[in-house]
Write an enzyme that holds these catalytic residues in place. Structure first.
Site, short mmCIF file in Angstrom:
data_model
loop_
_atom_site.label_atom_id
_atom_site.label_comp_id
_atom_site.label_asym_id
_atom_site.label_seq_id
_atom_site.Cartn_x
_atom_site.Cartn_y
_atom_site.Cartn_z
N HIS A 3 -4.71 -3.14 0.32
CA HIS A 3 -5.98 -2.73 0.94
C HIS A 3 -6.64 -1.74 -0.02
O HIS A 3 -6.17 -0.62 -0.18
CB HIS A 3 -5.69 -2.08 2.30
CG HIS A 3 -6.92 -1.72 3.07
ND1 HIS A 3 -6.88 -1.26 4.36
CD2 HIS A 3 -8.25 -1.76 2.75
CE1 HIS A 3 -8.10 -1.02 4.79
NE2 HIS A 3 -8.95 -1.31 3.82
N ARG A 11 -7.44 5.97 -1.11
CA ARG A 11 -6.36 6.93 -0.77
C ARG A 11 -4.99 6.46 -1.24
O ARG A 11 -4.10 7.26 -1.46
CB ARG A 11 -6.33 7.22 0.71
CG ARG A 11 -5.87 6.05 1.56
CD ARG A 11 -5.67 6.44 2.98
NE ARG A 11 -6.93 6.67 3.65
CZ ARG A 11 -7.06 6.61 4.98
NH1 ARG A 11 -6.02 6.38 5.74
NH2 ARG A 11 -8.22 6.80 5.54
N HIS A 12 -4.79 5.14 -1.36
CA HIS A 12 -3.49 4.69 -1.89
C HIS A 12 -3.69 3.72 -3.06
O HIS A 12 -3.49 4.08 -4.20
CB HIS A 12 -2.55 4.17 -0.81
CG HIS A 12 -3.17 3.36 0.30
ND1 HIS A 12 -4.00 2.30 0.06
CD2 HIS A 12 -3.05 3.46 1.65
CE1 HIS A 12 -4.37 1.77 1.22
NE2 HIS A 12 -3.82 2.47 2.20
N ARG A 61 -9.13 0.69 -0.28
CA ARG A 61 -10.00 1.44 0.62
C ARG A 61 -11.14 2.09 -0.14
O ARG A 61 -10.99 2.43 -1.32
CB ARG A 61 -9.18 2.52 1.34
CG ARG A 61 -8.34 1.97 2.48
CD ARG A 61 -7.61 3.09 3.19
NE ARG A 61 -7.08 2.65 4.45
CZ ARG A 61 -7.73 2.75 5.61
NH1 ARG A 61 -8.91 3.33 5.67
NH2 ARG A 61 -7.18 2.31 6.72
N GLY A 78 3.93 -4.54 6.06
CA GLY A 78 3.99 -3.51 5.03
C GLY A 78 4.94 -2.39 5.34
O GLY A 78 6.06 -2.31 4.82
N HIS A 79 4.52 -1.54 6.27
CA HIS A 79 5.21 -0.27 6.47
C HIS A 79 6.70 -0.42 6.72
O HIS A 79 7.52 0.31 6.13
CB HIS A 79 4.53 0.48 7.64
CG HIS A 79 4.99 1.88 7.79
ND1 HIS A 79 5.94 2.25 8.70
CD2 HIS A 79 4.65 3.01 7.12
CE1 HIS A 79 6.15 3.54 8.59
NE2 HIS A 79 5.39 4.04 7.64
N ASP A 89 0.82 -1.23 0.00
CA ASP A 89 0.00 0.00 0.00
C ASP A 89 0.85 1.27 0.00
O ASP A 89 0.50 2.26 -0.65
CB ASP A 89 -0.88 0.07 1.27
CG ASP A 89 -1.99 -0.96 1.27
OD1 ASP A 89 -2.17 -1.65 0.24
OD2 ASP A 89 -2.67 -1.08 2.31
N HIS A 90 1.96 1.23 0.78
CA HIS A 90 2.68 2.48 0.96
C HIS A 90 3.51 2.89 -0.25
O HIS A 90 3.94 4.04 -0.34
CB HIS A 90 3.52 2.43 2.25
CG HIS A 90 2.61 2.40 3.44
ND1 HIS A 90 1.70 3.39 3.69
CD2 HIS A 90 2.41 1.46 4.39
CE1 HIS A 90 1.00 3.08 4.77
NE2 HIS A 90 1.42 1.90 5.20
N THR A 135 -4.34 4.44 9.56
CA THR A 135 -4.19 3.05 9.13
C THR A 135 -5.24 2.25 9.90
O THR A 135 -5.94 2.81 10.75
CB THR A 135 -2.76 2.53 9.40
OG1 THR A 135 -2.68 1.16 9.02
CG2 THR A 135 -2.38 2.66 10.87
N GLY A 185 2.12 -3.44 12.37
CA GLY A 185 3.17 -2.86 13.21
C GLY A 185 4.42 -3.72 13.33
O GLY A 185 5.36 -3.35 14.02
N ARG A 237 1.82 12.63 -5.21
CA ARG A 237 2.01 13.50 -6.36
C ARG A 237 0.97 13.29 -7.46
O ARG A 237 0.96 13.99 -8.46
CB ARG A 237 3.40 13.26 -6.95
CG ARG A 237 4.50 14.03 -6.25
CD ARG A 237 4.31 15.53 -6.49
NE ARG A 237 5.17 16.32 -5.65
CZ ARG A 237 6.36 16.79 -6.03
NH1 ARG A 237 6.84 16.49 -7.20
NH2 ARG A 237 7.07 17.53 -5.21
N1 PXP Z 1 -2.62 -6.45 8.37
C1 PXP Z 1 -3.65 -5.60 8.24
C2 PXP Z 1 -5.02 -6.15 8.38
C3 PXP Z 1 -3.47 -4.24 7.95
O1 PXP Z 1 -4.51 -3.41 7.83
C4 PXP Z 1 -2.14 -3.78 7.78
C5 PXP Z 1 -1.90 -2.33 7.44
O2 PXP Z 1 -2.35 -2.04 6.19
C6 PXP Z 1 -1.09 -4.70 7.93
C7 PXP Z 1 -1.35 -6.02 8.24
C8 PXP Z 1 0.34 -4.30 7.75
O3 PXP Z 1 0.69 -3.45 8.78
P1 PXP Z 1 2.07 -2.67 8.71
O4 PXP Z 1 1.99 -1.78 7.51
O5 PXP Z 1 2.11 -1.94 10.00
O6 PXP Z 1 3.14 -3.71 8.57
#
Ligand code: PXP
Length: 396
Positions: A198, A204-205, A200, A368-369, A164-165, A255, A347, A173
């Protein structure tokens, strides 16, 4: 009730779930062919077990488990017992906790073993009688542990990467780069087992175009995270991802915050699960490590749950983190026990993933993040490989 559980331990509520313990002990009685007998299970501390050990076994030390058969205990003599009672099992949770650390096991796994050990003694097994008896008892213990635990079959959890990120940077941009579709391909080349996005409601992304292209291009598995709203449900049914993960979705959140409350929305979420399942799309539900939520997810036909690891990751102290970890471990055990498969995420980063990856109950980690953030400096390939290395080395 076949299991009479008593607990005398201050921290018990954060360590154990009464319903789960009674349930699994009852399952063990059935498996051992003594379902019509009752057993008393008492969970206490070192001081209590030491006093019992001193009084009844003339040993002035704490131990992990003691069994007190109601009758002689030997299997053949059960029929002659005046009441259908096997006896008492007493476990010290202090020792169980220490041993779980010493043997690198989850607390729940250790507790399961101690209950099995105590029960086998009540049934007349005795590892101290002879080498042969020790072997017989050990084999029974392994059998019963395997019966309780239907863990994942792969040696390490799969790593599914949320891209997503990458789309977040692109949307900042409103251009065409960086492309989450390219990122997904690079994640797969580096060894990821799945890609998560995701879609949404506010887009948004991740955009529809991303998901449609990912469906055509990824070689592993596409997990579509989504809120249970009508428009996205229709989209998912048309897309046919390899699985969907239902998450709560609020427009104002940064998030996903907290797990889905399945208990209070059983009907609505149940209908979504039904629609997906009738299109052969397995459903995972993102929930907090809460037994009620797990049972509700099982009741409405989810295939997976994804345990929200956010509180564990954000814990402000080691004690709080340990408590959250034990909750996750117990929740994953319980989900496995009722036949759900278990993913975990939110997280997780390069510092906190190893203990979660070490849980044998977890099928897949969704991250993800942290990976995308590291990729900014190291490149995606290295960021993915470093996380895979942590997961691989986290095994028992
Ligand atoms: N699992 C779910 C259900 C989420 O919504 C997210 C965030 O999009 C993640 C996992 C991944 O989380 P993170 O980006 O903090 O690793």
């Amino acid at each position: 009730m076949p299991v009479d559980l008593s607990i005398n331990y201050p921290a018990a509520s954060s360590l154990i779930n009464r319903r789960q313990l009674i349930g699994l002990t009852g399952e063990l009685l059935k498996k051992c062919g003594v379902a019509e007998y009752t057993v008393s299970l008492h969970l206490g501390n070192d001081e209590e077990i030491r006093s019992l050990n001193r009084t009844y076994r003339q040993k002035d030390s704490a131990t992990n488990v003691l069994s007190f058969p109601f009758g002689e205990g030997a299997d053949s003599s059960l029929a002659s017992l005046p009441v259908k009672e096997l006896g008492d099992i007493v476990i010290s949770l202090d020792t169980a906790r220490r041993e779980s650390v010493e043997y690198c096991q989850t607390f729940q796994h250790r507790l399961n073993w101690l209950i099995i050990h105590g029960l086998l003694h009540l049934l007349g097994y005795d590892h101290e009688r002879s080498r042969k008896d020790e072997k017989i008892m050990q084999a029974m213990e392994l059998d019963l542990l395997a019966f309780l635990q239907t863990y994942r079959r792969t040696p390490m959890p799969h790593l599914a990467i949320n891209v997503d990120h990458v789309a977040t940077i692109r949307q900042a941009r409103g251009t065409i780069e960086p492309d989450p579709v390219t990122a997904a391909a690079l994640c797969e080349l580096a060894g990821a087992s799945g890609i998560v996005v995701h879609l949404r409601e506010d887009r948004r992304h991740i955009q529809d175009r991303d998901v449609l292209l990912l469906r055509q291009t990824i070689k592993t598995r596409l997990n579509l995270e989504m809120g249970a709203n009508r428009e996205i449900i229709q989209f998912a049914l048309g897309l046919q991802p390899d699985m969907v993960t239902l998450v709560p979705e609020k427009r104002e959140e940064l998030t996903t915050e907290g797990g889905l409350d399945v208990v209070s929305q059983k009907k609505k979420i149940g209908q979504t699960v039904k629609k997906m399942r009738s299109a052969n799309i397995p459903v995972s539900i993102f929930i907090d490590p809460d037994f009620e939520q797990i049972h509700a997810a099982g009741d409405i036909g989810a295939t997976f749950i994804e345990i929200h690891t956010g509180k564990y990751c954000d814990a402000a102290s080691d004690t709080a983190r340990d408590q959250e970890y034990q909750l996750i471990a117990a929740a994953a055990e319980e989900a496995n026990r009722i036949g759900l498969r278990v993913n975990a995420g939110h997280g997780l980063n390069y510092q906190n993933t190893a203990p979660i990856a070490a849980l044998p109950t977890i099928d897949e980690l969704s991250i993800g993040h942290a990976i995308i953030s590291r990729a900014v400096f190291t490149g995606i390939d290295q960021a993915v490989r470093e996380m895979l290395e942590i997961i691989r080395n986290a095994q028992f």
